[in-house]
Scaffold this motif. Structure first.
Motif, PDB file in Angstrom:
ATOM      1  N   LEU A  35      24.445 -96.693 -11.590  1.00  0.00           N
ATOM      2  CA  LEU A  35      24.870 -97.965 -12.184  1.00  0.00           C
ATOM      3  C   LEU A  35      25.350 -98.920 -11.083  1.00  0.00           C
ATOM      4  O   LEU A  35      25.839 -98.470 -10.055  1.00  0.00           O
ATOM      5  CB  LEU A  35      26.022 -97.727 -13.171  1.00  0.00           C
ATOM      6  N   PRO A  36      25.251-100.234 -11.317  1.00  0.00           N
ATOM      7  CA  PRO A  36      25.706-101.194 -10.309  1.00  0.00           C
ATOM      8  C   PRO A  36      27.230-101.366 -10.354  1.00  0.00           C
ATOM      9  O   PRO A  36      27.740-102.447 -10.656  1.00  0.00           O
ATOM     10  CB  PRO A  36      24.977-102.480 -10.715  1.00  0.00           C
ATOM     11  N   ILE A  37      27.940-100.285 -10.071  1.00  0.00           N
ATOM     12  CA  ILE A  37      29.405-100.291 -10.066  1.00  0.00           C
ATOM     13  C   ILE A  37      29.875 -99.646  -8.766  1.00  0.00           C
ATOM     14  O   ILE A  37      29.076 -99.017  -8.077  1.00  0.00           O
ATOM     15  CB  ILE A  37      29.980 -99.505 -11.275  1.00  0.00           C
ATOM     16  N   PRO A  38      31.169 -99.800  -8.425  1.00  0.00           N
ATOM     17  CA  PRO A  38      31.675 -99.110  -7.234  1.00  0.00           C
ATOM     18  C   PRO A  38      31.420 -97.602  -7.320  1.00  0.00           C
ATOM     19  O   PRO A  38      31.179 -97.073  -8.408  1.00  0.00           O
ATOM     20  CB  PRO A  38      33.180 -99.423  -7.272  1.00  0.00           C
ATOM     21  N   ALA A  39      31.488 -96.924  -6.178  1.00  0.00           N
ATOM     22  CA  ALA A  39      31.160 -95.496  -6.132  1.00  0.00           C
ATOM     23  C   ALA A  39      32.082 -94.673  -7.029  1.00  0.00           C
ATOM     24  O   ALA A  39      33.280 -94.937  -7.132  1.00  0.00           O
ATOM     25  CB  ALA A  39      31.243 -94.992  -4.697  1.00  0.00           C
ATOM     26  N   VAL A  40      31.507 -93.690  -7.670  1.00  0.00           N
ATOM     27  CA  VAL A  40      32.254 -92.785  -8.537  1.00  0.00           C
ATOM     28  C   VAL A  40      32.408 -91.445  -7.827  1.00  0.00           C
ATOM     29  O   VAL A  40      31.460 -90.929  -7.246  1.00  0.00           O
ATOM     30  CB  VAL A  40      31.510 -92.582  -9.874  1.00  0.00           C
ATOM     31  N   THR A  41      33.617 -90.922  -7.823  1.00  0.00           N
ATOM     32  CA  THR A  41      33.858 -89.593  -7.263  1.00  0.00           C
ATOM     33  C   THR A  41      34.210 -88.640  -8.394  1.00  0.00           C
ATOM     34  O   THR A  41      34.967 -88.986  -9.295  1.00  0.00           O
ATOM     35  CB  THR A  41      35.013 -89.629  -6.243  1.00  0.00           C
ATOM     36  N   GLY A  86      36.693 -72.925 -18.167  1.00  0.00           N
ATOM     37  CA  GLY A  86      36.145 -72.727 -16.822  1.00  0.00           C
ATOM     38  C   GLY A  86      36.322 -74.019 -16.048  1.00  0.00           C
ATOM     39  O   GLY A  86      37.440 -74.496 -15.875  1.00  0.00           O
ATOM     40  N   SER A  87      35.206 -74.614 -15.611  1.00  0.00           N
ATOM     41  CA  SER A  87      35.269 -75.859 -14.849  1.00  0.00           C
ATOM     42  C   SER A  87      35.853 -76.990 -15.686  1.00  0.00           C
ATOM     43  O   SER A  87      35.650 -77.050 -16.900  1.00  0.00           O
ATOM     44  CB  SER A  87      33.856 -76.278 -14.416  1.00  0.00           C
ATOM     45  N   VAL A  88      36.620 -77.862 -15.019  1.00  0.00           N
ATOM     46  CA  VAL A  88      37.032 -79.126 -15.648  1.00  0.00           C
ATOM     47  C   VAL A  88      36.650 -80.258 -14.707  1.00  0.00           C
ATOM     48  O   VAL A  88      36.654 -80.092 -13.485  1.00  0.00           O
ATOM     49  CB  VAL A  88      38.548 -79.225 -15.915  1.00  0.00           C
ATOM     50  N   TYR A  89      36.299 -81.405 -15.300  1.00  0.00           N
ATOM     51  CA  TYR A  89      35.814 -82.535 -14.514  1.00  0.00           C
ATOM     52  C   TYR A  89      36.572 -83.813 -14.868  1.00  0.00           C
ATOM     53  O   TYR A  89      36.840 -84.079 -16.042  1.00  0.00           O
ATOM     54  CB  TYR A  89      34.327 -82.787 -14.789  1.00  0.00           C
ATOM     55  N   GLU A  90      36.879 -84.592 -13.858  1.00  0.00           N
ATOM     56  CA  GLU A  90      37.348 -85.964 -14.053  1.00  0.00           C
ATOM     57  C   GLU A  90      36.608 -86.842 -13.056  1.00  0.00           C
ATOM     58  O   GLU A  90      35.907 -86.335 -12.178  1.00  0.00           O
ATOM     59  CB  GLU A  90      38.856 -86.062 -13.831  1.00  0.00           C
ATOM     60  N   THR A  91      36.767 -88.132 -13.169  1.00  0.00           N
ATOM     61  CA  THR A  91      36.102 -89.030 -12.229  1.00  0.00           C
ATOM     62  C   THR A  91      37.044 -90.171 -11.860  1.00  0.00           C
ATOM     63  O   THR A  91      37.920 -90.538 -12.636  1.00  0.00           O
ATOM     64  CB  THR A  91      34.851 -89.681 -12.858  1.00  0.00           C
ATOM     65  N   VAL A  92      36.869 -90.717 -10.674  1.00  0.00           N
ATOM     66  CA  VAL A  92      37.574 -91.953 -10.316  1.00  0.00           C
ATOM     67  C   VAL A  92      36.556 -92.980  -9.850  1.00  0.00           C
ATOM     68  O   VAL A  92      35.576 -92.654  -9.178  1.00  0.00           O
ATOM     69  CB  VAL A  92      38.620 -91.776  -9.193  1.00  0.00           C
ATOM     70  N   LEU A  93      36.811 -94.221 -10.236  1.00  0.00           N
ATOM     71  CA  LEU A  93      35.971 -95.339  -9.834  1.00  0.00           C
ATOM     72  C   LEU A  93      36.684 -96.014  -8.668  1.00  0.00           C
ATOM     73  O   LEU A  93      37.814 -96.502  -8.817  1.00  0.00           O
ATOM     74  CB  LEU A  93      35.824 -96.302 -11.021  1.00  0.00           C
ATOM     75  N   GLU A  94      36.032 -96.027  -7.513  1.00  0.00           N
ATOM     76  CA  GLU A  94      36.639 -96.548  -6.287  1.00  0.00           C
ATOM     77  C   GLU A  94      37.165 -97.977  -6.479  1.00  0.00           C
ATOM     78  O   GLU A  94      36.439 -98.858  -6.939  1.00  0.00           O
ATOM     79  CB  GLU A  94      35.584 -96.553  -5.186  1.00  0.00           C
ATOM     80  N   GLY A  95      38.430 -98.175  -6.116  1.00  0.00           N
ATOM     81  CA  GLY A  95      39.020 -99.509  -6.256  1.00  0.00           C
ATOM     82  C   GLY A  95      39.514 -99.801  -7.654  1.00  0.00           C
ATOM     83  O   GLY A  95      40.102-100.846  -7.907  1.00  0.00           O
ATOM     84  N   HIS A  96      39.259 -98.895  -8.597  1.00  0.00           N
ATOM     85  CA  HIS A  96      39.681 -99.088  -9.986  1.00  0.00           C
ATOM     86  C   HIS A  96      40.356 -97.816 -10.484  1.00  0.00           C
ATOM     87  O   HIS A  96      40.143 -97.397 -11.623  1.00  0.00           O
ATOM     88  CB  HIS A  96      38.485 -99.457 -10.867  1.00  0.00           C
ATOM     89  N   ASP A 129      43.252 -97.426 -11.336  1.00  0.00           N
ATOM     90  CA  ASP A 129      44.150 -97.700 -12.458  1.00  0.00           C
ATOM     91  C   ASP A 129      43.487 -97.497 -13.821  1.00  0.00           C
ATOM     92  O   ASP A 129      44.166 -97.352 -14.838  1.00  0.00           O
ATOM     93  CB  ASP A 129      44.668 -99.147 -12.375  1.00  0.00           C
ATOM     94  N   LEU A 130      42.158 -97.515 -13.830  1.00  0.00           N
ATOM     95  CA  LEU A 130      41.442 -97.305 -15.096  1.00  0.00           C
ATOM     96  C   LEU A 130      41.615 -95.875 -15.594  1.00  0.00           C
ATOM     97  O   LEU A 130      41.406 -95.593 -16.765  1.00  0.00           O
ATOM     98  CB  LEU A 130      39.942 -97.545 -14.891  1.00  0.00           C
ATOM     99  N   GLY A 131      41.966 -94.966 -14.691  1.00  0.00           N
ATOM    100  CA  GLY A 131      41.996 -93.555 -15.056  1.00  0.00           C
ATOM    101  C   GLY A 131      40.580 -93.009 -15.021  1.00  0.00           C
ATOM    102  O   GLY A 131      39.653 -93.674 -14.541  1.00  0.00           O
ATOM    103  N   SER A 132      40.419 -91.800 -15.521  1.00  0.00           N
ATOM    104  CA  SER A 132      39.108 -91.165 -15.485  1.00  0.00           C
ATOM    105  C   SER A 132      38.163 -91.870 -16.453  1.00  0.00           C
ATOM    106  O   SER A 132      38.462 -92.003 -17.634  1.00  0.00           O
ATOM    107  CB  SER A 132      39.239 -89.696 -15.856  1.00  0.00           C
ATOM    108  N   ILE A 133      37.004 -92.325 -15.951  1.00  0.00           N
ATOM    109  CA  ILE A 133      36.050 -92.986 -16.852  1.00  0.00           C
ATOM    110  C   ILE A 133      35.054 -91.994 -17.433  1.00  0.00           C
ATOM    111  O   ILE A 133      34.228 -92.350 -18.265  1.00  0.00           O
ATOM    112  CB  ILE A 133      35.272 -94.116 -16.131  1.00  0.00           C
TER     113      ILE A 133
END
Lengths: 445, 445
Positions: free
Chosen positions: B161-167, B286-296, B298-302
């Protein structure tokens, strides 16, 4: 049979049915955008006031309330009651008034969304269903030619679907109103309601009902002559032959005639002026449209609409429009339950990459990523059991190709329908175009 | 600013915003299908019983009732109470149990739909919003490798997507549980709840809360050492260095390490083992996943999710699964309100065909149909006013080309951005590929 319902009136499809639904919706969307209609979505809820702005409707509204709110003591400071929208016209009208300053008029939009009605579910009538609407809305005025353009877009959209041929039936409020005035019928709404029942109660029934409403037998007979006209050209001549003169009638006939002329050029034989169409004539102010699906006339109109002089108004400004709405779920339900169309497979997947053993799963992943990078939908086998079992896994879902890498690193791909297996390179191999995505197969018997 | 809200918590977009939303959703869908996920949609409502099957949830449910029913005397024979779904997991679990006989397992599905929560609206928190979920569900068993495969699909979808990098941040229930057991903490859930507040209440706060729950300061410190680990490789070594031994811990570390290895190959630097992630660890197995949007941040995990050993069960069979869910509306709302992305134009239309006068409208229609037949979105000018006004109409919506036919029947097309006008043939002219459909332009400052 790709449709299931575990809650009456709320249809759900199996993955196979969903492939067909997505293909239908994609086609509608593509056609609408080709004609310059913008996509819109409105929220699912409106205030109950808004839903009943035009008075009590026959559509049963679902109101929503927070569960906690129901349990708690009802607070004195209540939120505005909200309900689920029962069509896409009410929310669109509200949206146009709210956002008029940001929209360019005439504004063309399409809207494909679910709507809800708390009705008793019946065959083809749901409590939750998808509508696909197109409308063109003007600010203050809207030229007549839009009443010609819009139904031709809808006809192109419908006749591009893999379904039986769709015929558009058209009438015009001005023709019927003008004709009534010309022969001295003043109770036009009553006359229209009677005409609307022609197929149900027959000529005698209609005449009797009109008589009850003070419309003489002679006038009733004359109106039935008009209602009997069903032509795909020269509607003006056919009506003029009845010898009634009225200015509004003349104007309506000009409009209807020019609609038929354009239709005969763009969609020969698919548009018919059917002057007994009366549904919605109390609401619409110009052209009215209905459709019939060949061989499925029992479904009723799968797409209807018309011209309205005031879609919305904020007191100062009025927004006239012309629009049509497809009952997508009603159409799809028929397509799915009678299997008029089936998908060539039940999953998007084109290739299953076999896994030799779990230690080599990463090799299979590499192959899969190479194929996907060129747009080929690919899955890796979820297990590394015997190849026979992996092939069976693909077969059960209709995945046409299974990919193998032998111990020497040589890749082959097998078409499991024909059994033909060839050497292949994951960087360059392409399936036949017809296998790239699931295709829709039309029932031919 | 392409977002508007006239009813708090129920966002709506202007046509420009909707172009962005559609492009985002199309990209997600394409990525999911490329990986063999089937599309599903479930009805918007579930029985209230089903929505509360796992006990009272923190999610506020909207119940629906028919307006007529509310007005009438409540009948003794009531319909089962229904509510709007608050996520896509509950309906999917119900769907899997109902349709297990027609599905092939492991079953891979994606589902992109609106959900509703009767919560107090806040920034980025809506009462109606779109979720995009993918899940892989097994019948009885589900191999671990799916816990590696699935988040990589999501990461590919998000980073396309055309958004900042997601980790992607990952943790594993087995690691935390095994570590706790290894150091003698038996109140695992309480420990997790405290760890979850680390960013809010700090180390001292966490230690104090653990102490209140009978977890000694020494053990708390040790657990905080684990929670402090944040690495994109060699997680096993980092944890082993803490000198805790436990069988479950070892198994969990093997899993986490193999997830990082695969991630470093497919999405280098984009996956991080963050062992303080505790949200959902009481639910996931088992595994758990979250994500962060670089520079955002404050949004929390998207986008979040994990492995659950029992998505659904009908008593006889259990369906384990692994899944993730994108909060599409939360992400989009940020993109739209900060105009991180803008569309190159506000309408699908590429060409406006000018109309010389109403008598020649049909010529313009012919040109438009010729262009559309080759996939070029075209509108005919709604009026036949002076060309300057028609060009202005195009300009206002960002339509890049206006088509003219002169009195000699010679066609020209004008790029109204550059003013360049060239002779053209409606049967063969094509716009530059970048003008065919609206494109997304990313903010670069």
């Amino acid at each position: 049979m790709f449709a299931r319902t575990s809650l009456s009136g709320f249809p759900e499809w199996l993955p196979e049915g969903r492939i067909i639904e997505n293909a239908f919706l994609d086609h509608l969307r593509t056609t609408f955008e080709l004609h310059g209609f913008s996509s819109l979505e409105t929220r699912a809820v409106e205030t109950v006031d808004e839903l009943q702005r035009k008075g009590e409707t026959s559509k049963e509204v679902y109101v929503i309330s927070r569960l906690q709110e129901l349990k708690e003591e009802r607070s004195s400071k209540k939120e505005r009651p909200l309900g689920l929208h029962f069509d896409l016209t009410v929310p669109f009208a509200r949206y146009v008034v709210e956002n008029a300053g940001s929209l360019a008029f005439p504004f063309r939009r399409y809207q494909i969304q679910k709507v809800w009605r708390g009705e008793r579910p019946q065959d083809g009538r749901f409590r939750e269903f998808i509508q696909a609407d197109i409308d063109i809305v003007g600010d203050g005025a809207l030229a007549f030619h839009h009443e010609v353009d819009l139904p031709l877009v809808m006809l192109e959209a419908l006749n591009g679907l893999p379904i039986p041929a769709v015929t558009l039936l058209v009438n015009n409020r001005k023709v019927v109103q003008g004709f009534c005035e010309g022969i001295g019928i003043t109770q036009v709404d009553e006359a229209l309601r009677a005409i609307d029942k022609l197929d149900k109660i027959g000529r005698e029934g209609v005449l009797a009902e009109m008589l009850e409403n003070g419309i003489s037998g002679e006038r009733g007979e004359k109106l039935l002559e008009l209602a009997g006209i069903r032509v795909s050209q020269n509607v003006k001549a056919a009506v003029t032959a009845l010898g009634v003169e009225n200015e509004l009638l003349t104007q309506g006939l000009e409009e209807l005639e020019s609609l038929l002329e354009a239709a005969n050029k763009r969609a020969p034989g698919r548009v018919v002026a059917d002057l007994k169409i009366a549904r919605g004539l109390d609401y619409y102010t110009g052209s009215v449209y209905e459709t019939v699906l060949e061989g499925h006339e029992d479904l009723g109109s799968i797409c209807s609409g018309g011209r309205y002089d005031s879609l919305a108004s904020n007191g100062k400004r009025t927004y006239p429009g012309v629009g049509m709405s497809i009952g997508v779920s009603r159409l799809l339900s028929r397509v799915l339950t009678q299997e008029l169309v089936t998908p060539s497979r039940s999953v998007p997947t084109c290739v299953l990459v076999a896994v030799n053993d779990e230690a080599h799963r990463e090799d299979a992943n590499d192959i899969a990523y190479a194929l996907r990078s060129r747009g080929i939908s690919t899955e890796v086998s979820p297990n590394s059991s015997k190849f026979g079992k992996q092939i069976k896994y693909a077969d059960r879902r209709g995945i046409p190709f299974v990919w193998f890498r032998d111990e020497n690193g040589v890749d082959t791909v097998k078409d499991i329908r024909s059994g033909v297996q060839v050497e292949a390179d994951a960087q360059s191999w392409m399936p036949p175009a017809s296998d790239l995505s699931p295709e829709l197969v039309v029932k031919t018997d």
